[in-house]
Write an enzyme that holds these catalytic residues in place. Structure first.
Site, PDB file in Angstrom:
ATOM      1  N   ASN A   1      40.040  42.229  32.052  1.00 15.97           N
ATOM      2  CA  ASN A   1      39.065  42.706  33.035  1.00 15.97           C
ATOM      3  C   ASN A   1      39.717  43.784  33.893  1.00 15.97           C
ATOM      4  O   ASN A   1      39.069  44.706  34.371  1.00 15.97           O
ATOM      5  CB  ASN A   1      38.598  41.555  33.923  1.00 15.97           C
ATOM      6  CG  ASN A   1      37.776  42.041  35.098  1.00 15.97           C
ATOM      7  OD1 ASN A   1      36.670  42.542  34.923  1.00 15.97           O
ATOM      8  ND2 ASN A   1      38.329  41.956  36.310  1.00 15.97           N
ATOM      9  N   HIS A   2      41.037  43.627  34.076  1.00 16.54           N
ATOM     10  CA  HIS A   2      41.768  44.549  34.949  1.00 16.54           C
ATOM     11  C   HIS A   2      43.209  44.671  34.469  1.00 16.54           C
ATOM     12  O   HIS A   2      43.679  43.832  33.699  1.00 16.54           O
ATOM     13  CB  HIS A   2      41.768  44.007  36.384  1.00 16.54           C
ATOM     14  CG  HIS A   2      42.111  42.551  36.454  1.00 16.54           C
ATOM     15  ND1 HIS A   2      41.156  41.554  36.587  1.00 16.54           N
ATOM     16  CD2 HIS A   2      43.291  41.887  36.359  1.00 16.54           C
ATOM     17  CE1 HIS A   2      41.734  40.369  36.601  1.00 16.54           C
ATOM     18  NE2 HIS A   2      43.039  40.535  36.447  1.00 16.54           N
TER      19      HIS A   2
ATOM     20  N   GLN B   1      44.732  44.887  41.283  1.00 13.84           N
ATOM     21  CA  GLN B   1      44.211  44.638  39.932  1.00 13.84           C
ATOM     22  C   GLN B   1      42.997  45.540  39.690  1.00 13.84           C
ATOM     23  O   GLN B   1      41.859  45.168  39.980  1.00 13.84           O
ATOM     24  CB  GLN B   1      43.813  43.166  39.781  1.00 13.84           C
ATOM     25  CG  GLN B   1      45.018  42.230  39.786  1.00 13.84           C
ATOM     26  CD  GLN B   1      44.646  40.762  39.955  1.00 13.84           C
ATOM     27  OE1 GLN B   1      43.764  40.434  40.748  1.00 13.84           O
ATOM     28  NE2 GLN B   1      45.323  39.892  39.238  1.00 13.84           N
TER      29      GLN B   1
ATOM     30  N   ASP C   1      40.043  47.337  37.911  1.00 16.39           N
ATOM     31  CA  ASP C   1      39.166  46.951  36.800  1.00 16.39           C
ATOM     32  C   ASP C   1      39.149  48.022  35.717  1.00 16.39           C
ATOM     33  O   ASP C   1      39.033  49.219  36.005  1.00 16.39           O
ATOM     34  CB  ASP C   1      37.729  46.728  37.308  1.00 16.39           C
ATOM     35  CG  ASP C   1      37.582  45.382  38.002  1.00 16.39           C
ATOM     36  OD1 ASP C   1      38.605  44.697  38.193  1.00 16.39           O
ATOM     37  OD2 ASP C   1      36.441  45.033  38.354  1.00 16.39           O
TER      38      ASP C   1
ATOM     39  N   ARG D   1      42.206  32.916  25.524  1.00 16.09           N
ATOM     40  CA  ARG D   1      41.405  32.521  26.677  1.00 16.09           C
ATOM     41  C   ARG D   1      40.992  33.828  27.342  1.00 16.09           C
ATOM     42  O   ARG D   1      41.841  34.628  27.750  1.00 16.09           O
ATOM     43  CB  ARG D   1      42.204  31.677  27.662  1.00 16.09           C
ATOM     44  CG  ARG D   1      41.450  31.477  28.981  1.00 16.09           C
ATOM     45  CD  ARG D   1      42.398  31.026  30.070  1.00 16.09           C
ATOM     46  NE  ARG D   1      41.746  30.796  31.340  1.00 16.09           N
ATOM     47  CZ  ARG D   1      41.776  31.646  32.369  1.00 16.09           C
ATOM     48  NH1 ARG D   1      42.391  32.809  32.269  1.00 16.09           N
ATOM     49  NH2 ARG D   1      41.192  31.341  33.507  1.00 16.09           N
TER      50      ARG D   1
ATOM     51  N   ASP E   1      40.046  35.796  30.150  1.00 21.01           N
ATOM     52  CA  ASP E   1      40.110  35.704  31.602  1.00 21.01           C
ATOM     53  C   ASP E   1      38.913  36.423  32.224  1.00 21.01           C
ATOM     54  O   ASP E   1      38.551  37.519  31.800  1.00 21.01           O
ATOM     55  CB  ASP E   1      41.418  36.373  32.072  1.00 21.01           C
ATOM     56  CG  ASP E   1      41.631  36.227  33.567  1.00 21.01           C
ATOM     57  OD1 ASP E   1      41.705  35.091  34.049  1.00 21.01           O
ATOM     58  OD2 ASP E   1      41.707  37.268  34.254  1.00 21.01           O
TER      59      ASP E   1
ATOM     60  N   LEU F   1      34.438  40.877  33.048  1.00 26.66           N
ATOM     61  CA  LEU F   1      34.794  41.779  31.956  1.00 26.66           C
ATOM     62  C   LEU F   1      33.542  42.465  31.418  1.00 26.66           C
ATOM     63  O   LEU F   1      33.550  43.657  31.124  1.00 26.66           O
ATOM     64  CB  LEU F   1      35.485  40.970  30.850  1.00 26.66           C
ATOM     65  CG  LEU F   1      35.815  41.701  29.563  1.00 26.66           C
ATOM     66  CD1 LEU F   1      36.836  42.796  29.830  1.00 26.66           C
ATOM     67  CD2 LEU F   1      36.342  40.739  28.513  1.00 26.66           C
TER      68      LEU F   1
ATOM     69  N   GLU G   1      36.617  31.928  30.176  1.00 26.73           N
ATOM     70  CA  GLU G   1      36.550  31.457  31.548  1.00 26.73           C
ATOM     71  C   GLU G   1      35.283  32.066  32.136  1.00 26.73           C
ATOM     72  O   GLU G   1      35.255  33.248  32.474  1.00 26.73           O
ATOM     73  CB  GLU G   1      37.773  31.938  32.339  1.00 26.73           C
ATOM     74  CG  GLU G   1      37.768  31.417  33.757  1.00 26.73           C
ATOM     75  CD  GLU G   1      38.531  32.280  34.753  1.00 26.73           C
ATOM     76  OE1 GLU G   1      38.864  31.765  35.823  1.00 26.73           O
ATOM     77  OE2 GLU G   1      38.763  33.480  34.489  1.00 26.73           O
TER      78      GLU G   1
ATOM     79  N   ASP H   1      43.996  27.133  38.979  1.00 28.03           N
ATOM     80  CA  ASP H   1      43.377  27.759  40.146  1.00 28.03           C
ATOM     81  C   ASP H   1      42.941  26.689  41.133  1.00 28.03           C
ATOM     82  O   ASP H   1      43.219  25.512  40.944  1.00 28.03           O
ATOM     83  CB  ASP H   1      42.167  28.597  39.704  1.00 28.03           C
ATOM     84  CG  ASP H   1      42.592  29.855  38.960  1.00 28.03           C
ATOM     85  OD1 ASP H   1      43.634  30.430  39.325  1.00 28.03           O
ATOM     86  OD2 ASP H   1      41.875  30.246  38.019  1.00 28.03           O
TER      87      ASP H   1
HETATM   88  C1  GLC Z   1      41.242  34.109  36.557  1.00 28.13           C
HETATM   89  C2  GLC Z   1      42.522  33.319  36.617  1.00 28.13           C
HETATM   90  C3  GLC Z   1      43.102  33.447  37.992  1.00 28.13           C
HETATM   91  C4  GLC Z   1      43.338  34.901  38.309  1.00 28.13           C
HETATM   92  C5  GLC Z   1      42.068  35.717  38.105  1.00 28.13           C
HETATM   93  C6  GLC Z   1      42.347  37.187  38.128  1.00 28.13           C
HETATM   94  O1  GLC Z   1      40.270  33.591  37.395  1.00 28.13           O
HETATM   95  O2  GLC Z   1      42.290  31.995  36.256  1.00 28.13           O
HETATM   96  O3  GLC Z   1      44.278  32.703  38.118  1.00 28.13           O
HETATM   97  O4  GLC Z   1      43.768  35.054  39.634  1.00 28.13           O
HETATM   98  O5  GLC Z   1      41.478  35.448  36.854  1.00 28.13           O
HETATM   99  O6  GLC Z   1      42.951  37.597  36.929  1.00 28.13           O
END
Ligand code: GLC
Ligand code: CA
Length: 549
Positions: free
Chosen positions: A102-103, A169, A171, A199, A201, A206, A245, A311
């Site tokens: 995503n980033h 971070q 995007d 997985r 994220d 995203l 996720e 988390d």
């Molecule tokens: C997801 C991860 C988390 C992280 C976030 C940003 O939610 O589980 O730990 O801070 O993405 O990448």
């Protein structure tokens, strides 16, 4: 169709940095993890999910990636990864890795090149604006309290860049075909090194294409990007999976599965939040409702159930009153135990004061709920937390292996550890550790090994058609899973008080119930309803056999 390995898997999530230090520098590494593969084999898990281990400034536990094609030198080398992957394969353990696209970190060379030269192709890898746009609607900032905005000005670039998460971070712009090609290269790379999937994220972010900001071409169906990812994955490796996720409402979740052509697995955040409400109320109803709300899963789809992850325990789908009920039961001190005004920073065992019977009931439920269980490292011990640590770190302390120095995690000086080992109170490493608990017959660890073995022997749970049964008792949750003519029934009491549950078992009339956990006599279902005497926080699994007694 019979070869969907993840349907009956037991997944174990770990962070290499805090699992086992092989070279004594205070940081866990691949060498240390590889030494612990036989422990994992003994525990019975079948798949390891590795949290990000890529080079990173490490300002978000590795979720700020600087290079997708390498291993953080603190944790080892690519050679060490391949060694680990080979040895895991020898033991029949699959590997899933985090795909954090995503980033990128703002230290990633793509971002650095973009800000150095607007004409470079990397400029369009990110999302820019000359003026500060309105903050992204729908959810806004992800880390309230630690993050003020979703658009930050970058001096060197002379423009604002988008970021859902921390400002370091940035995007990625997945409307750019070159970014999508990069993501495929990354997936292809790790698949070639032997991983069985990813997985994904922050999946909802995203695929959100910034439509609201009108900065980019409007795309009708952002989920189409998941089809593209999935196609690529399946061409490269037919048995690899995407595990997303996506903490979304049930109506959204079905779009991630679609007809079985998108994600194979989704974390069951919905079930997780309502499980905690059920536990706080000592009533099954919230969990019953949550599972009834979930969308149907396509034949190759699967829920990934969990109790706690790395988390905060996010409770964002619950009302303020419901959150308060959970706070009162498990995290009364809002100042130290809560974060982002929506979640709990604690590990599970301390939330329930280490109540062994309740811990076993909870993990029995996890292992039997429709779907695939995901354990977080240390949960098999009932590991504690350290609330003196900032942000989400309390639940990220090192694994506790022995009563020796640093809990056997590392030979370094305690002040040099990446994070301190829990050494105070009820959950201190001298008492809660692998070496001690494995020798104790009734310990959570010994029990967990047996329970995992049992789970793997009951494929009905992961594969079957499931049905929640009426129990005539508010604190009892019961479900029945049927697969290929075989039936398993699981019953869980969410209350500390003993009770009687009355289940309607018309379909199992005249059949015999074999208690799978306890060495108890078999029972015969001789009437359409059958009574079960349950202890406080009891858990029972039964296989229904054909034989009539
Ligand atoms: C997801 C991860 C988390 C992280 C976030 C940003 O939610 O589980 O730990 O801070 O993405 O990448
Ligand atoms: Ca190390």
């Amino acid at each position: 169709m019979l070869d969907l390995w993840y349907k009956n898997a037991v997944i174990y999530c770990l962070d290499i940095e805090t699992y086992m230090d092989g070279n004594g520098d205070g940081i866990g590494d691949f060498v240390g993890l590889t030494q612990r593969l036989d422990y994992l084999t003994g525990l019975g898990i079948t798949c390891v999910w590795l949290m990000p281990f890529y080079p990173s400034p490490n300002k978000d536990n590795g979720y700020d990636v600087m290079d997708y094609y390498s291993v953080d030198p603190r944790l080892g080398s690519l050679g060490d990864f391949v060694e680990f992957s080979r040895r895991a394969e020898e033991r029949g353990i699959r590997i899933i890795v985090d795909l954090v696209v995503n980033h990128t970190s703002d230290q990633h060379p793509w971002f650095q090149e973009a800000v150095r030269d607007r004409e470079s192709k990397y400029w369009d890898y990110y999302l820019w604006s000359e003026q500060k746009p309105e903050d992204i609607q729908e959810g806004g900032v992800m880390f309230p309290g630690l993050q003020d905005t979703t658009w930050t000005y970058y001096e060197k670039a002379g423009a604002y860049y988008a970021h859902r998460f921390y400002d370091h971070q940035a995007d990625l712009n997945i409307t750019n075909p070159e970014v999508r090609a990069e993501i495929q290269r990354i997936m292809g790379f790790w698949l070639a090194l032997g991983v069985s999937g990813f997985r994904i994220d922050a999946a909802p972010h995203l695929i959100e294409l910034r439509q609201a900001d009108n900065l980019f071409e409007r795309v009708e169906d952002p989920y189409i990007y998941i089809d593209e990812m999935r196609d690529f994955l399946s061409w490269r490796r037919g048995d690899a999976i995407l595990l997303a996720e996506a903490n979304e409402t049930p109506d959204e979740l079905s779009k991630y599965f679609d007809h079985g052509d998108r994600m194979q697995m989704l974390f069951n955040f919905w079930g997780n939040q309502y499980f905690f409400l059920a536990l706080a109320r000592q009533e099954a109803a919230p969990l019953v409702q949550a599972f009834q709300d979930l969308p149907p899963v396509p034949s190759i789809g699967q829920w990934a159930n969990f109790v706690r992850n790395h988390d905060e325990l996010t409770l964002d789908k619950l009302s303020d009153d419901e959150q308060d009920e959970i706070a009162a039961a498990f995290a009364p001190d809002r100042d130290t135990m809560w974060i982002f005004d929506r979640g709990i920073r604690r590990r599970f065992a301390p939330m329930v004061n280490g109540d062994l019977q309740l811990l076993k009931m909870t993990y029995s439920l996890l292992l039997s709920l429709p779907g695939t269980p995901v354990l977080n490292y240390g949960e098999e011990l009932g590991i504690g937390d350290d609330l003196s640590l900032e942000e989400r770190k309390p639940a990220r302390t090192p694994m506790q292996w022995s009563p020796g120095k640093n809990g056997g995690f590392s030979t370094a000086a305690p002040e040099d550890l990446i994070l301190p080992v829990v050494s105070e109170g009820q959950f201190n490493y001298k008492e809660v550790n692998v070496a001690c608990l494995r020798r104790e017959p009734g310990s959570l660890l010994t029990w967990m090994e047996q329970a995992i073995r049992l789970r793997k022997e009951c494929p009905e749970l992961g594969w079957g058609q499931w049905q929640i049964l009426d129990t005539k008792h508010p604190s009892v949750f019961a479900h029945r899973c049927q697969w290929q003519g075989n039936v398993v029934i699981a019953i869980h009491n969410f209350s500390p008080d003993p009770c009687t549950a009355t289940l309607t078992l018309k379909d199992d009339l005249d059949h015999c119930l074999v208690d799978l956990f306890k060495n108890q006599p078999e029972e015969t279902v001789s009437a359409p309803t059958h009574e079960f005497q349950l202890e406080g926080y009891d858990y029972r699994w039964f296989r229904v056999t054909n034989s009539v007694i």
